[in-house]
Design a protein around this motif. Structure first.
Motif, PDB file in Angstrom:
ATOM      1  N   ARG A  97       0.827  -1.211   0.000  1.00  0.00           N
ATOM      2  CA  ARG A  97       0.000   0.000   0.000  1.00  0.00           C
ATOM      3  C   ARG A  97       0.853   1.250   0.000  1.00  0.00           C
ATOM      4  O   ARG A  97       0.415   2.299  -0.468  1.00  0.00           O
ATOM      5  CB  ARG A  97      -0.913  -0.006   1.219  1.00  0.00           C
ATOM      6  N   ASP A 117      -1.830 -10.558  -5.916  1.00  0.00           N
ATOM      7  CA  ASP A 117      -3.012 -10.164  -5.153  1.00  0.00           C
ATOM      8  C   ASP A 117      -3.843  -9.202  -5.997  1.00  0.00           C
ATOM      9  O   ASP A 117      -3.310  -8.270  -6.598  1.00  0.00           O
ATOM     10  CB  ASP A 117      -2.573  -9.493  -3.854  1.00  0.00           C
ATOM     11  N   LYS A 118      -5.142  -9.432  -6.010  1.00  0.00           N
ATOM     12  CA  LYS A 118      -5.985  -8.560  -6.836  1.00  0.00           C
ATOM     13  C   LYS A 118      -6.267  -7.231  -6.159  1.00  0.00           C
ATOM     14  O   LYS A 118      -6.654  -6.272  -6.803  1.00  0.00           O
ATOM     15  CB  LYS A 118      -7.307  -9.275  -7.135  1.00  0.00           C
ATOM     16  N   ARG A 119      -6.136  -7.193  -4.831  1.00  0.00           N
ATOM     17  CA  ARG A 119      -6.398  -5.932  -4.128  1.00  0.00           C
ATOM     18  C   ARG A 119      -5.271  -4.942  -4.345  1.00  0.00           C
ATOM     19  O   ARG A 119      -5.494  -3.770  -4.603  1.00  0.00           O
ATOM     20  CB  ARG A 119      -6.573  -6.213  -2.632  1.00  0.00           C
ATOM     21  N   TRP A 120      -4.044  -5.447  -4.226  1.00  0.00           N
ATOM     22  CA  TRP A 120      -2.873  -4.606  -4.445  1.00  0.00           C
ATOM     23  C   TRP A 120      -1.979  -5.356  -5.407  1.00  0.00           C
ATOM     24  O   TRP A 120      -1.333  -6.317  -5.020  1.00  0.00           O
ATOM     25  CB  TRP A 120      -2.163  -4.308  -3.116  1.00  0.00           C
ATOM     26  N   PHE A 122      -8.678 -11.550   5.161  1.00  0.00           N
ATOM     27  CA  PHE A 122      -8.605 -10.135   4.781  1.00  0.00           C
ATOM     28  C   PHE A 122      -7.676  -9.463   5.775  1.00  0.00           C
ATOM     29  O   PHE A 122      -8.053  -9.259   6.932  1.00  0.00           O
ATOM     30  CB  PHE A 122     -10.013  -9.536   4.846  1.00  0.00           C
ATOM     31  N   LEU A 147      -6.047  -3.687   6.009  1.00  0.00           N
ATOM     32  CA  LEU A 147      -7.022  -3.207   5.041  1.00  0.00           C
ATOM     33  C   LEU A 147      -8.361  -2.918   5.690  1.00  0.00           C
ATOM     34  O   LEU A 147      -9.308  -2.549   5.008  1.00  0.00           O
ATOM     35  CB  LEU A 147      -7.216  -4.243   3.923  1.00  0.00           C
ATOM     36  N   ILE A 195     -11.559 -11.246  -1.873  1.00  0.00           N
ATOM     37  CA  ILE A 195     -11.470 -10.446  -3.079  1.00  0.00           C
ATOM     38  C   ILE A 195     -12.432  -9.283  -2.975  1.00  0.00           C
ATOM     39  O   ILE A 195     -13.099  -8.910  -3.913  1.00  0.00           O
ATOM     40  CB  ILE A 195     -11.722 -11.271  -4.353  1.00  0.00           C
ATOM     41  N   SER A 196     -12.494  -8.739  -1.788  1.00  0.00           N
ATOM     42  CA  SER A 196     -13.382  -7.608  -1.591  1.00  0.00           C
ATOM     43  C   SER A 196     -12.825  -6.380  -2.299  1.00  0.00           C
ATOM     44  O   SER A 196     -11.685  -6.354  -2.714  1.00  0.00           O
ATOM     45  CB  SER A 196     -13.520  -7.312  -0.115  1.00  0.00           C
ATOM     46  N   ARG A 197     -13.656  -5.421  -2.375  1.00  0.00           N
ATOM     47  CA  ARG A 197     -13.278  -4.142  -2.961  1.00  0.00           C
ATOM     48  C   ARG A 197     -12.145  -3.537  -2.125  1.00  0.00           C
ATOM     49  O   ARG A 197     -12.205  -3.529  -0.907  1.00  0.00           O
ATOM     50  CB  ARG A 197     -14.536  -3.295  -2.915  1.00  0.00           C
ATOM     51  N   PRO A 198     -11.099  -3.058  -2.749  1.00  0.00           N
ATOM     52  CA  PRO A 198      -9.992  -2.516  -1.954  1.00  0.00           C
ATOM     53  C   PRO A 198     -10.402  -1.264  -1.202  1.00  0.00           C
ATOM     54  O   PRO A 198     -11.079  -0.393  -1.740  1.00  0.00           O
ATOM     55  CB  PRO A 198      -8.927  -2.200  -2.997  1.00  0.00           C
ATOM     56  N   LYS A 228      -9.270   2.010   0.392  1.00  0.00           N
ATOM     57  CA  LYS A 228      -8.126   2.894   0.212  1.00  0.00           C
ATOM     58  C   LYS A 228      -8.240   4.094   1.142  1.00  0.00           C
ATOM     59  O   LYS A 228      -9.273   4.743   1.192  1.00  0.00           O
ATOM     60  CB  LYS A 228      -8.057   3.383  -1.227  1.00  0.00           C
TER      61      LYS A 228
END
Lengths: 319, 351
Positions: free
Chosen positions: A78, A126-129, A271, A275, B154-157, B159
């Motif tokens: 991040r 990772d699809k989030r980051w 998770f 985050l 795979i939740s929405r990031p 930020k």
């Protein structure tokens, strides 16, 4: 959990995004070494040569190595750094679960060594980051050939250095518990180490031994992260304080993570804590530790006691 | 309501500043006055109340302020019962004078106080109840739409730009306290010095003499001649690692790790082996056919007719199409069938 203020860095930097209002916009602290404190509106400055190969180890099991790897790794991602997290736990890997990537691990380093796939195919992004990638050493039932476990990780690190999309900034290696073959495999390519410990004597004894082994192996840059700290128990003298632990081990502090029920929740959800929205106490502590890791800084002050919050007159009215 | 009452008590208890003229209204009259104002907006014609305004002048605090009371009628309509009631109410003396006259009989004030405390207590109870509603739980996050419970991981990031620049981290003014997540902590400086660190390092170097093992041998194996015995890790024969058969060459493994493009070694090797086997089978078939039935020699000219599906997967094979260094093959069915899972999953993992 925080560093003390030695330079008037924070309050000025907080408003550094509006240089027009400042009379002297020149960087005043460029000559001084980077000191991470509470940072405001700036990215951490990467210190040291990349890739920084950091092994996260403890000796004792269950103190939070994998949790630390997941949270620090995602915090680094991040912050904008490219991170590869390697789960070096051969038989009992869990990092993929903590990251919620367990369904996407098809290939591991064992398959890469056998020639079943290439290294870039074994890296799970990772699809989030998207600048965070996971690499598992082996599947739970497969076995890494003992003869070149450590060498295999050195090859992996070399191959990551020379890959086409550029060398990653950080390679975090999640070390298995104990000082067996898995430990030796994990520490082989590392240049620095983060030692995770909890404030109990069993963990401290193992930690001291592991530090000794790391120092014998030539890893000098070792920092300590104290996990599951409860300030109420420290106040009641039922738990060793962080300063006591530091006195026993003689290591610089990278972070102090308070006990937080959110850790279990985030683990079960796959998770990572950092985050979470809203941020939790432990998540903030992990992020600050990651910040210090980037800048190769250590804590200058620790949170020792919880003070009762001063409440205003109108707080009685529910305000 | 509480605010009105408290304001009135304030005005009763505290002297107002100098050179101020303040209208002091009786309690009931004031409320009625507000209602009548609303009424006045709705229908000003119907308004015919008998309002008596009490004027109180507060002078300097040195002298005992003489209270002047002036009563004047705004409107008068004695026929209206409401106006009669209001007139009766207005004719009552103001609270100040009632309090001055009857110091012990302030039951109404006591009632007001009790009601105010009741309201405060209920409000504080509600606030405390809402505070402990488990704000970070999964159910709470799902309810607030921050987490999709059915798609874990795979939740929405989420930020936020600067983790340090948020209202949950505040340092005290003199850097001795920090407030994180609503809790205030005291900060104590770290006392570890460089000398203490070196003392600990020396202690550990004396206590732990260790060399990282570079070679792993099973119990019973002979030590290679050029190996330091301290760097050997002896593995018991019943150890799970000891049963691992390392059937792969070390150099080959290194090459596999360093390979960046093309078909992985094992896939290619298996593919070639199968291809050779198939070719051998076909040539064997030819030979057998030649020996057994030479009359069907014309069939050998078109050997792939016997296996018409064999050429189709070659064109569909993603490995062959994608990779540059793969070799063209005549028949690819068997390796594809063998590696169908791996190739599809590979496609998913690295498009």
């Amino acid at each position: 959990m925080l560093s003390l203020l030695h330079t008037p860095l924070t309050p000025l930097n907080r408003f550094s995004f509006s240089p027009k209002t400042l009379k002297s916009p020149k960087p005043q602290f460029s000559k001084t070494p980077v000191q991470s404190l509470l940072q405001w509106n700036r990215k951490p400055q990467l210190a040291g040569e990349t890739p920084r190969v950091v092994v996260i180890t403890s000796g004792k099991g269950g103190v939070g190595k994998t949790t630390t790897t997941a949270n620090v790794g995602l915090s680094l991602a991040r912050f904008g750094f490219s991170v590869v997290a390697i789960d070096a736990d051969v038989g009992l890997r869990n990092l993929d679960l903590l990251l919620g990537l367990e369904n996407r691990v098809n290939y591991t380093v064992v398959e890469v060594l056998n020639g079943d796939c290439r290294l870039d195919q074994a890296l799970v992004r990772d699809k989030r980051w998207s600048n965070f990638e996971l690499l598992c050493i082996s599947k739970p039932r497969s076995k890494l050939p003992l003869g070149f476990g450590g060498k295999a990780l050195v090859w992996v690190v070399d191959a990551l250095k020379t890959r086409e999309e550029g060398s990653p900034d950080f390679i975090l290696i999640d070390c298995p518990a104990g000082i067996d073959a898995g430990f030796i495999t994990a520490i082989t390519p590392a240049n620095e180490a983060v030692l995770v410990t909890t404030p109990d004597i069993t963990s401290l004894r193992d930690a001291d031994r592991v530090i000794g082994l790391l120092e014998c192996d030539g890893i000098r840059d070792i920092k300590m992260m104290v996990n599951r700290v409860r300030t109420d128990m420290i106040r009641g003298e039922d738990m060793m304080s962080v300063l006591d632990i530091q006195e026993m081990l003689g290591l610089a502090l990278l972070g102090v993570i308070p006990e937080d029920t959110e850790v279990i929740r985030s683990t079960n959800r796959g998770f990572p804590l950092v985050l979470n929205q809203p941020p939790t106490l432990a998540g903030l502590a992990f992020e600050q530790a990651a910040w210090r890791l980037v800048e190769q800084d250590s804590m200058k002050a620790v949170m020792v006691e919880e003070e009762p919050k001063k409440r205003g007159f109108f707080s009685f009215f529910g305000g | 309501m509480a605010s009105i009452w408290s304001l009135q008590f304030h005005s009763l208890c505290f002297p107002v500043s100098k050179h101020h003229r303040v209208f002091q209204f009786p309690n009931v009259v004031r409320l009625r006055n507000e209602f009548s104002l609303i009424d006045a907006q709705l229908s000003s014609n119907l308004l015919s109340t008998n309002r008596n305004f009490q004027l109180r002048a507060v002078g300097s605090s040195d002298e005992d302020p003489p209270v002047k009371t002036e009563t004047f009628a705004v409107a008068l309509n004695a026929k209206d019962p409401v106006a009669e009631l209001q007139g009766f109410v207005a004719s009552l003396p103001p609270v100040v004078f009632v309090m001055k006259r009857y110091g012990g009989r302030n039951t109404s004030i006591g009632l007001c106080l009790a009601a105010a405390f009741l309201v405060i207590a209920v409000r504080a109870f509600m606030a405390r109840k809402s505070r402990y509603k488990n704000p970070g739980s999964v159910a709470d996050l799902v309810r607030r739409g921050q987490l999709r419970s059915d798609r874990r991981g795979i939740s929405r990031p989420l930020k936020y730009e600067d983790p340090f620049n948020n209202p949950l981290v505040k340092v005290g003014k003199n850097n001795s306290t920090v407030e994180m997540c609503g809790k205030v902590y005291r900060l104590a400086p770290v006392t570890l010095t460089e000398e203490e660190q070196t003392i600990h390092q020396k202690r550990r170097s004396r206590a732990y003499q260790w060399k990282r093992p570079t070679i792993f041998l099973k119990e019973g194996d002979s030590i290679p001649p050029d190996v330091d015995p301290d760097t050997i890790r002896w593995i018991p024969t019943n150890h799970p690692f000891a049963t691992t058969a390392s059937d792969i060459d070390e150099d080959l493994a290194q090459n596999n790790v360093y390979q960046k493009h093309g078909v992985p070694f094992r896939i290619q090797a298996e593919h070639e082996a199968l291809q050779r086997k198939l070719e051998a089978l076909q040539s064997e078939q030819k030979l057998n056919n030649l020996v057994i039935d030479p009359s069907h020699a014309k069939d050998f000219e078109r050997p792939f007719k016997l296996n018409p599906k064999s050429q189709e997967p070659v064109e569909q094979n993603p490995f062959i199409n994608k990779s540059g260094n793969s070799r063209p093959t005549k028949s690819d069915q068997a390796p594809n069938a063998f590696r169908s899972n791996s190739s599809s999953s590979e496609e998913m993992q690295k498009p």
